[in-house]
Design a protein around this motif. Structure first.
Motif, PDB file in Angstrom:
ATOM      1  N   GLY A 180       0.850  -1.188   0.000  1.00 26.73           N
ATOM      2  CA  GLY A 180       0.000   0.000   0.000  1.00 26.73           C
ATOM      3  C   GLY A 180       0.883   1.233   0.000  1.00 26.73           C
ATOM      4  O   GLY A 180       2.019   1.192   0.480  1.00 26.73           O
ATOM      5  N   ILE A 181       0.349   2.339  -0.514  1.00 31.68           N
ATOM      6  CA  ILE A 181       1.162   3.568  -0.559  1.00 31.68           C
ATOM      7  C   ILE A 181       0.799   4.490   0.609  1.00 31.68           C
ATOM      8  O   ILE A 181       1.627   4.789   1.462  1.00 31.68           O
ATOM      9  N   VAL A 182      -0.447   4.939   0.644  1.00 29.19           N
ATOM     10  CA  VAL A 182      -0.883   5.873   1.687  1.00 29.19           C
ATOM     11  C   VAL A 182      -1.993   5.220   2.503  1.00 29.19           C
ATOM     12  O   VAL A 182      -3.038   4.843   1.968  1.00 29.19           O
ATOM     13  N   GLU A 183      -1.765   5.075   3.793  1.00 34.32           N
ATOM     14  CA  GLU A 183      -2.805   4.668   4.740  1.00 34.32           C
ATOM     15  C   GLU A 183      -2.912   5.777   5.785  1.00 34.32           C
ATOM     16  O   GLU A 183      -1.971   6.010   6.549  1.00 34.32           O
ATOM     17  N   ALA A 184      -4.035   6.466   5.808  1.00 36.47           N
ATOM     18  CA  ALA A 184      -4.180   7.637   6.665  1.00 36.47           C
ATOM     19  C   ALA A 184      -5.488   7.566   7.432  1.00 36.47           C
ATOM     20  O   ALA A 184      -6.556   7.397   6.836  1.00 36.47           O
ATOM     21  N   HIS A 185      -5.406   7.692   8.741  1.00 36.15           N
ATOM     22  CA  HIS A 185      -6.569   7.678   9.617  1.00 36.15           C
ATOM     23  C   HIS A 185      -6.642   9.007  10.372  1.00 36.15           C
ATOM     24  O   HIS A 185      -5.681   9.425  11.019  1.00 36.15           O
ATOM     25  N   HIS A 186      -7.781   9.646  10.292  1.00 33.86           N
ATOM     26  CA  HIS A 186      -8.051  10.821  11.113  1.00 33.86           C
ATOM     27  C   HIS A 186      -6.982  11.898  10.947  1.00 33.86           C
ATOM     28  O   HIS A 186      -6.367  12.364  11.919  1.00 33.86           O
ATOM     29  N   CYS A 187      -6.760  12.276   9.698  1.00 32.02           N
ATOM     30  CA  CYS A 187      -5.870  13.399   9.388  1.00 32.02           C
ATOM     31  C   CYS A 187      -6.711  14.617   9.001  1.00 32.02           C
ATOM     32  O   CYS A 187      -7.906  14.500   8.751  1.00 32.02           O
ATOM     33  N   ASP A 188      -6.098  15.752   8.919  1.00 34.26           N
ATOM     34  CA  ASP A 188      -6.796  16.987   8.576  1.00 34.26           C
ATOM     35  C   ASP A 188      -5.967  17.723   7.529  1.00 34.26           C
ATOM     36  O   ASP A 188      -4.906  18.267   7.839  1.00 34.26           O
ATOM     37  N   GLY A 189      -6.442  17.703   6.275  1.00 32.64           N
ATOM     38  CA  GLY A 189      -5.716  18.384   5.223  1.00 32.64           C
ATOM     39  C   GLY A 189      -4.580  17.540   4.679  1.00 32.64           C
ATOM     40  O   GLY A 189      -3.418  17.713   5.056  1.00 32.64           O
ATOM     41  N   LEU A 190      -4.912  16.605   3.794  1.00 36.90           N
ATOM     42  CA  LEU A 190      -3.918  15.717   3.200  1.00 36.90           C
ATOM     43  C   LEU A 190      -3.897  15.944   1.693  1.00 36.90           C
ATOM     44  O   LEU A 190      -4.935  15.852   1.039  1.00 36.90           O
ATOM     45  N   ARG A 191      -2.720  16.238   1.136  1.00 42.18           N
ATOM     46  CA  ARG A 191      -2.573  16.453  -0.308  1.00 42.18           C
ATOM     47  C   ARG A 191      -1.623  15.424  -0.891  1.00 42.18           C
ATOM     48  O   ARG A 191      -0.519  15.236  -0.388  1.00 42.18           O
ATOM     49  N   ILE A 192      -2.072  14.777  -1.959  1.00 37.65           N
ATOM     50  CA  ILE A 192      -1.253  13.823  -2.705  1.00 37.65           C
ATOM     51  C   ILE A 192      -1.244  14.317  -4.143  1.00 37.65           C
ATOM     52  O   ILE A 192      -2.289  14.351  -4.788  1.00 37.65           O
ATOM     53  N   GLU A 193      -0.079  14.692  -4.657  1.00 32.88           N
ATOM     54  CA  GLU A 193      -0.022  15.343  -5.959  1.00 32.88           C
ATOM     55  C   GLU A 193       1.142  14.814  -6.801  1.00 32.88           C
ATOM     56  O   GLU A 193       2.223  14.531  -6.283  1.00 32.88           O
ATOM     57  N   SER A 194       0.908  14.714  -8.103  1.00 31.36           N
ATOM     58  CA  SER A 194       1.937  14.414  -9.099  1.00 31.36           C
ATOM     59  C   SER A 194       2.714  13.144  -8.744  1.00 31.36           C
ATOM     60  O   SER A 194       3.942  13.166  -8.576  1.00 31.36           O
ATOM     61  N   CYS A 195       1.980  12.040  -8.633  1.00 32.76           N
ATOM     62  CA  CYS A 195       2.592  10.771  -8.258  1.00 32.76           C
ATOM     63  C   CYS A 195       2.117   9.663  -9.199  1.00 32.76           C
ATOM     64  O   CYS A 195       1.011   9.712  -9.733  1.00 32.76           O
ATOM     65  N   ARG A 196       2.960   8.637  -9.358  1.00 35.98           N
ATOM     66  CA  ARG A 196       2.616   7.451 -10.123  1.00 35.98           C
ATOM     67  C   ARG A 196       2.798   6.238  -9.213  1.00 35.98           C
ATOM     68  O   ARG A 196       3.928   5.887  -8.855  1.00 35.98           O
ATOM     69  N   PHE A 197       1.690   5.636  -8.845  1.00 34.06           N
ATOM     70  CA  PHE A 197       1.711   4.472  -7.975  1.00 34.06           C
ATOM     71  C   PHE A 197       1.486   3.239  -8.838  1.00 34.06           C
ATOM     72  O   PHE A 197       0.388   3.029  -9.371  1.00 34.06           O
ATOM     73  N   PHE A 198       2.519   2.435  -8.967  1.00 28.84           N
ATOM     74  CA  PHE A 198       2.498   1.314  -9.891  1.00 28.84           C
ATOM     75  C   PHE A 198       2.044   0.052  -9.160  1.00 28.84           C
ATOM     76  O   PHE A 198       1.513   0.137  -8.056  1.00 28.84           O
ATOM     77  N   PRO A 199       2.210  -1.134  -9.749  1.00 27.98           N
ATOM     78  CA  PRO A 199       1.568  -2.315  -9.177  1.00 27.98           C
ATOM     79  C   PRO A 199       1.804  -2.504  -7.686  1.00 27.98           C
ATOM     80  O   PRO A 199       2.897  -2.278  -7.178  1.00 27.98           O
TER      81      PRO A 199
END
Length: 312
Positions: free
Chosen positions: A180-199
């Motif tokens: 997994g790439i991003v696992e986020a619980h109970h965050c405030d203001g999360l930005r994920i930008e300009s990424c390539r998540f492959f297999p």
């Protein structure tokens, strides 16, 4: 540790450095190297293939945490690779070859932590924030990762307070074969930008109880589970988002029916992009309100024998 204690700005020359114990950073501490290691992400043809050896400044850990920036203000790590000694490069369709207990950087309760030009190999978690005071404004840019269980793990299912606030994850050329790439619980203001998540073996992005989430200019390609899962989150913007072949991270058909985007008990969500060849349905929405989907759907139930019937 002695070197860190002696200098606010510590240069790590090219080479490999095995840590026997965790190195703790101070406020405003900067540890920087010659750059992240080079690697051939598609090279492995057998299970357990070692990671390539083009080394710049590389930190090796054997089932321990490399850096502890928890509770620190304005610490930074730049131009380094962090690798688990027992981590191995997996092959397509199999779980990540990570080493249990190997952690890259702990940013719990930190403020304005930054990592840039970094790479992670074979770690259980690359960037970790756990229960405690909120980590404020972490920024991770220009990164790559392979064979981690999770690259970013913010909180857990037991989290009852904000774990991370106003975080930025950006500019990933490729993240490959992670569970997994991003696992986020109970965050405030999360930005994920300009990424390539492959297999990857599991879900690429799983976000829970997080308001003000934005995912911009991201491609998620071939996952083993539902590709993107959002639960109990609101004020969500996803734009220029490509989700391609979810459920098809498997060496042979029949592929399990997995979904591209799952929204559960979310409000005020806008999605714009492309969903292509999911092995199950493109989108599942349950218990939500004010959801806008503006997307092209290509070949739902791809490779599972349902393209020509009413399910497809």
């Amino acid at each position: 540790q002695a070197a860190v204690n002696a200098s606010q700005y510590l240069y790590v020359p090219p080479g490999r450095y095995k840590f026997g114990s965790t190195v703790s950073l101070a406020n405003a501490q900067v540890v920087f190297g010659a750059g992240k290691s080079g690697w051939e992400p598609y090279h492995a043809s057998v299970v357990g293939h070692p990671f390539p050896d083009t080394v710049k400044s590389e930190i090796l850990v054997d089932g321990i945490k490399a850096f502890d920036a928890s509770g620190r203000n304005s610490a930074a790590i730049r131009g380094l690779s962090i690798k688990a000694i027992a981590g191995t490069q997996s092959v397509y369709g199999l779980p990540a070859g990570y080493q249990a207990g190997a952690i890259g950087i702990d940013i719990t309760a930190s403020s304005q932590f930054e990592a840039d030009d970094v790479s992670f190999f074979g770690l259980e978690t690359a960037i970790l924030a756990t229960q405690g005071a909120t980590a404020q404004m972490p920024k991770i840019t220009n990164w790559s990762a392979s064979d981690c269980d999770r690259v970013f793990r913010f909180g857990s299912a037991l989290t009852s307070e904000y774990i991370v606030r106003d975080s930025y994850i950006g500019n990933c050329t490729v993240a490959l074969h992670n569970n997994g790439i991003v696992e986020a619980h109970h965050c405030d203001g999360l930005r994920i930008e300009s990424c390539r998540f492959f297999p990857g073996y599991g879900s690429a992005i799983y976000v829970r109880k997080t308001p003000f989430l934005s995912i911009i200019g991201v491609t998620v390609f071939e996952t083993g589970s539902d590709a993107v899962v959002l639960e109990e989150s609101n004020y969500v913007t996803m734009a220029g988002f490509n989700i391609v072949r979810p459920g098809r991270y498997k060496t042979a058909q029949p592929w399990p029916q997995r979904k591209a985007l799952v929204l559960t008990n979310c409000t005020d969500v806008a999605f714009q992009g492309l969903i292509s060849e999911p092995s199950g349905m493109p989108v599942r929405i349950a218990g939500c309100s004010n959801i806008t989907i503006n997307a092209a759907f290509q070949v739902p139930f791809s490779g599972t024998g349902n393209e020509q019937n009413s399910d497809g």
